[in-house]
Design an enzyme around this catalytic site. Sequence first.
Site, PDB file in Angstrom:
ATOM      1  CG  ASP A  26      -1.683   1.255   1.442  1.00 29.29           C
ATOM      2  OD1 ASP A  26      -1.926   1.950   0.435  1.00 29.29           O
ATOM      3  OD2 ASP A  26      -2.045   1.553   2.593  1.00 29.29           O
ATOM      4  CG  ASP A  30      -6.107   2.684   0.300  1.00 27.79           C
ATOM      5  OD1 ASP A  30      -5.117   1.930   0.453  1.00 27.79           O
ATOM      6  OD2 ASP A  30      -6.718   2.779  -0.781  1.00 27.79           O
ATOM      7  CG  ASP A  34      -1.240   1.587  -3.881  1.00 30.10           C
ATOM      8  OD1 ASP A  34      -0.019   1.431  -4.101  1.00 30.10           O
ATOM      9  OD2 ASP A  34      -1.682   2.206  -2.890  1.00 30.10           O
ATOM     10  CG  ASP A 103      -5.874 -12.363 -13.624  1.00 29.13           C
ATOM     11  OD1 ASP A 103      -6.525 -13.099 -14.378  1.00 29.13           O
ATOM     12  OD2 ASP A 103      -5.497 -12.702 -12.492  1.00 29.13           O
ATOM     13  CG  ASP A 205     -10.695 -15.714 -14.190  1.00 31.68           C
ATOM     14  OD1 ASP A 205     -10.064 -16.218 -13.242  1.00 31.68           O
ATOM     15  OD2 ASP A 205     -11.927 -15.525 -14.165  1.00 31.68           O
ATOM     16  CD  GLU A 268      -8.446 -19.914 -12.914  1.00 32.86           C
ATOM     17  OE1 GLU A 268      -8.476 -20.110 -11.691  1.00 32.86           O
ATOM     18  OE2 GLU A 268      -9.242 -19.153 -13.495  1.00 32.86           O
ATOM     19  CG  HIS A 329      -6.023 -15.555  -6.700  1.00 36.67           C
ATOM     20  ND1 HIS A 329      -5.373 -16.083  -7.785  1.00 36.67           N
ATOM     21  CD2 HIS A 329      -7.280 -15.302  -7.115  1.00 36.67           C
ATOM     22  CE1 HIS A 329      -6.200 -16.150  -8.816  1.00 36.67           C
ATOM     23  NE2 HIS A 329      -7.361 -15.676  -8.436  1.00 36.67           N
ATOM     24  CG  ASP A 330      -8.955 -18.714  -6.960  1.00 38.06           C
ATOM     25  OD1 ASP A 330      -9.496 -17.770  -6.332  1.00 38.06           O
ATOM     26  OD2 ASP A 330      -8.901 -18.764  -8.202  1.00 38.06           O
TER      27      ASP A 330
END
Length: 535
Positions: A26, A30, A34, A103, A205, A268, A329-330
């Site tokens: 970050d 926030d 990013d 992605d 994806d 993917e 990430h899954d």
Amino acid sequence: MEKTTSKHLWWQEGIIYQVYPRSFQDSDGDGIGDLRGITSRLDYLKWLGIKGIWVSPIFPSPMADFGYDISDYCTIHPLFGAMQDFDALLHEVHARDMKLILDLVPNHTSDEHPWFQESRSSRDNPKRNWYLWHDAKPDGSPPNNWLSVFGGSAWEWDEPTQQYYYHAFHTKQPDLNWRNPEVQHAMLNVMRFWLDKGVDGFRVDVMWHMIKDEQLRDNPANPNYNPLELPYRQLLPTYSTDQPEVHDIVKMMRQVTDSYHERMMIGEIYLPVSKLVAYYGADNKGAHLPFNFLLLALPWDAQQLASAISEYEGALPPGGWPNWVLSNHDKPRITSRVGKSQANVAAMLLLTLRGTPTFYYGDELGMRDVPIPPEEVQDPQGLNIPDKYLSRDPARTPMQWDDSDHAGFTVAKPWLRLPENFRKVNVKTQQDDPYSMLSFYRKLIRLRQEEPALRIGDYAPVYTDSQAIAYTREAGEKRFLIVLNLTHRPCYFNPEHEAFSGTIAISTYLEREGTPISGTISLSGDEGIVVRLAS
């Protein structure tokens, strides 16, 4: 098998590193990562030895599925910055001789995308056929029994137009109709937009979802369904995924990437090996790398893994380049799946098998899944199916950079909580520790970069038993033996048909490096070795 004398491209020789942008760094306080944050950490990735950086979605999105529900494919979500921040990131990546992979999410859009807003406005709108709209059955029920990955029916009733629309995932992620040439044209132009900006490739994806059965036939029941799994798995997605026509779409996408210099496309695809390899396409005109998730899916068992590796190597089409993935990430992180003591062995497997390795941010530190209290769960998969504890949040927590408050990720409260041990498990504490997992990863990566045998060499299985896997990598005069003990108990490697002798180049036990070996090789529990064989 690919010959080591042929030309290899950057995506074959290099290592790909997945950045989940919300959680990497970050820069504006926030609590959410990013683009400027990613740019500020590029020197670390260069130091580590990364070639390709795959960044999960950064496009405008209502965040119903954290960016995989896109409302505009050709700009940047303000949460992550602006287009000039992206341009700066791309410039700085290339300045370090690295590559940037975006992605691409072509199967579905957000329901807030202008295309869908038009499509649902009336039955006779020109974009109605851009999505999958169908009448109800006579009794008012959905057109068929297809299920959503996120729970419940995959069909959502639209009261104003009196039809159902199809969504393989969240109700706010309507699937595009890829049988429509206008959709094909629009999405291929999205690819061209980013390729013209200079991106080096795409991770596509849910590639195997992109075409559905035209007859809308019901999916059959899954006789092996485990109630602990996603309810989606109650049915076999025979007609809702992996349709023959999808390969025509993949070929179109490949033609776009091939019209630019040395760009690439990853797909993917969660399918068995026999179906996965079809996504390379005829004459390798499909995806450059259909993601191979065998190491994600199989039990950590030497004989099962060795068998799967051989099956995959044997199923590859001529010229097809292999690839391997440990975490993403899954799925749960590799250290949580196999334990800290085996995570180094897993890294050695990933980085010494033939093909392109991809690993997930933080795996090089041994980051583990973090328990997220129910009231803090943010992942829609977890929120929609709360009784099964299937949230993916535990594997998406912020990168652990140092021992300061919030681990150097942010100066504010991070969007997901950090583990209690982040002050000990972080880049700063591991970077100069020769016994750390980060040092081990970097050493493996450096050896791989220095040795063509490990980077692009031929692979040959040597031995497997209930504990160990052994194989060789070879290019020219250089040859390496890799022996991995996938258990906590000592094991012994005594090859029957060839006497190996050489020197241990890398071991999960630092003290053994430089030790000569010949004949029977003894390995401690949780040990893996890379042996530089005598010529």
